[in-house]
Design a protein around this motif. Structure first.
Motif, PDB file in Angstrom:
ATOM      1  N   GLN A  57     -42.212  54.013 -14.624  1.00 59.95           N
ATOM      2  CA  GLN A  57     -43.134  54.519 -13.602  1.00 59.95           C
ATOM      3  C   GLN A  57     -42.902  53.808 -12.275  1.00 59.95           C
ATOM      4  O   GLN A  57     -42.898  54.440 -11.216  1.00 59.95           O
ATOM      5  N   GLY A  58     -42.689  52.512 -12.321  1.00 58.59           N
ATOM      6  CA  GLY A  58     -42.388  51.764 -11.103  1.00 58.59           C
ATOM      7  C   GLY A  58     -41.124  52.277 -10.436  1.00 58.59           C
ATOM      8  O   GLY A  58     -41.069  52.435  -9.215  1.00 58.59           O
ATOM      9  N   GLN A  59     -40.107  52.563 -11.237  1.00 62.08           N
ATOM     10  CA  GLN A  59     -38.863  53.108 -10.690  1.00 62.08           C
ATOM     11  C   GLN A  59     -39.098  54.481 -10.065  1.00 62.08           C
ATOM     12  O   GLN A  59     -38.540  54.784  -9.010  1.00 62.08           O
ATOM     13  N   LYS A  60     -39.918  55.309 -10.708  1.00 62.78           N
ATOM     14  CA  LYS A  60     -40.226  56.634 -10.156  1.00 62.78           C
ATOM     15  C   LYS A  60     -40.928  56.524  -8.800  1.00 62.78           C
ATOM     16  O   LYS A  60     -40.807  57.409  -7.960  1.00 62.78           O
ATOM     17  N   SER A  69     -40.337  43.926 -11.722  1.00 64.01           N
ATOM     18  CA  SER A  69     -40.514  42.651 -12.418  1.00 64.01           C
ATOM     19  C   SER A  69     -41.575  41.798 -11.720  1.00 64.01           C
ATOM     20  O   SER A  69     -42.455  41.210 -12.364  1.00 64.01           O
ATOM     21  N   GLU A  70     -41.493  41.757 -10.397  1.00 64.53           N
ATOM     22  CA  GLU A  70     -42.468  40.986  -9.625  1.00 64.53           C
ATOM     23  C   GLU A  70     -43.879  41.557  -9.805  1.00 64.53           C
ATOM     24  O   GLU A  70     -44.841  40.817 -10.010  1.00 64.53           O
ATOM     25  N   LEU A  71     -43.990  42.872  -9.758  1.00 63.74           N
ATOM     26  CA  LEU A  71     -45.297  43.502  -9.947  1.00 63.74           C
ATOM     27  C   LEU A  71     -45.840  43.244 -11.356  1.00 63.74           C
ATOM     28  O   LEU A  71     -47.022  42.954 -11.522  1.00 63.74           O
ATOM     29  N   GLN A  78     -55.402  39.955 -11.348  1.00 63.61           N
ATOM     30  CA  GLN A  78     -56.039  39.036 -10.413  1.00 63.61           C
ATOM     31  C   GLN A  78     -55.266  38.884  -9.111  1.00 63.61           C
ATOM     32  O   GLN A  78     -55.632  38.088  -8.264  1.00 63.61           O
ATOM     33  N   HIS A  79     -54.184  39.628  -8.961  1.00 62.97           N
ATOM     34  CA  HIS A  79     -53.296  39.461  -7.814  1.00 62.97           C
ATOM     35  C   HIS A  79     -53.135  40.752  -7.022  1.00 62.97           C
ATOM     36  O   HIS A  79     -52.037  41.113  -6.616  1.00 62.97           O
ATOM     37  N   CYS A  80     -54.224  41.428  -6.789  1.00 61.78           N
ATOM     38  CA  CYS A  80     -54.163  42.724  -6.111  1.00 61.78           C
ATOM     39  C   CYS A  80     -53.566  42.595  -4.706  1.00 61.78           C
ATOM     40  O   CYS A  80     -52.799  43.449  -4.272  1.00 61.78           O
ATOM     41  N   ARG A  81     -53.888  41.542  -3.991  1.00 59.53           N
ATOM     42  CA  ARG A  81     -53.367  41.356  -2.630  1.00 59.53           C
ATOM     43  C   ARG A  81     -51.841  41.267  -2.651  1.00 59.53           C
ATOM     44  O   ARG A  81     -51.168  41.891  -1.841  1.00 59.53           O
ATOM     45  N   GLU A  82     -51.293  40.498  -3.597  1.00 62.63           N
ATOM     46  CA  GLU A  82     -49.844  40.364  -3.698  1.00 62.63           C
ATOM     47  C   GLU A  82     -49.198  41.703  -4.054  1.00 62.63           C
ATOM     48  O   GLU A  82     -48.178  42.083  -3.477  1.00 62.63           O
TER      49      GLU A  82
END
Length: 135
Positions: A57-60, A69-71, A78-82
């Motif tokens: 899905q990320g690739q799409k 990977s980072e996401l 807990q890291h919505c801002r990032e």
């Protein structure tokens, strides 16, 4: 509720990818490889299916595997801002690509129109543009 266990082939089928994709994701560190038990058959879980589907899905959405990977490393929620910052950077790139595609479309459309109305049997406007000559 019993946890389903999948072989790599079943994992691939359930996730909608091929076995080589699973192995590739494992080499890239996107998907953990289960410990090989004494009987020699690794088992994957429904969570692994969901992870592979998340990667796809990320690739799409246009994210590279490094960005996915980072996401996914932020998956605890807990890291919505990032995550938002990563997505905003990708959105800028996508918008730049769209603008570039619009420019290409306009240029190519104009060339096709020029070609359609061209009465010069020697000089095709499309070829002239590709060659960078003035005719």
């Amino acid at each position: 509720m019993t946890q389903k266990n999948f072989t790599i082939g079943a994992l691939a089928k359930n996730a909608g990818v091929n076995v080589e994709t699973i192995r590739f994701y494992q080499r890239r560190g996107l998907l953990m490889e289960p410990v090989k038990p004494f009987n020699g058959v690794r088992h994957y879980t429904e969570r692994d299916v969901q992870r592979v589907q998340s990667i796809k899905q990320g690739q799409k959405l246009g994210f590279s595997l490094d960005e996915v990977s980072e996401l996914l490393s932020l998956e605890d929620g807990q890291h919505c801002r990032e995550a938002k910052n990563i997505a905003l950077k990708k959105l800028v790139v996508i918008r730049e690509r769209i603008e570039g595609l619009r420019t290409m479309e306009t240029t190519l459309s104009n060339l096709v129109e020029s070609c359609a109305s061209n009465t010069d049997s020697v000089s095709c406007p499309i070829i002239v543009t590709l060659l960078g000559t003035s005719g």
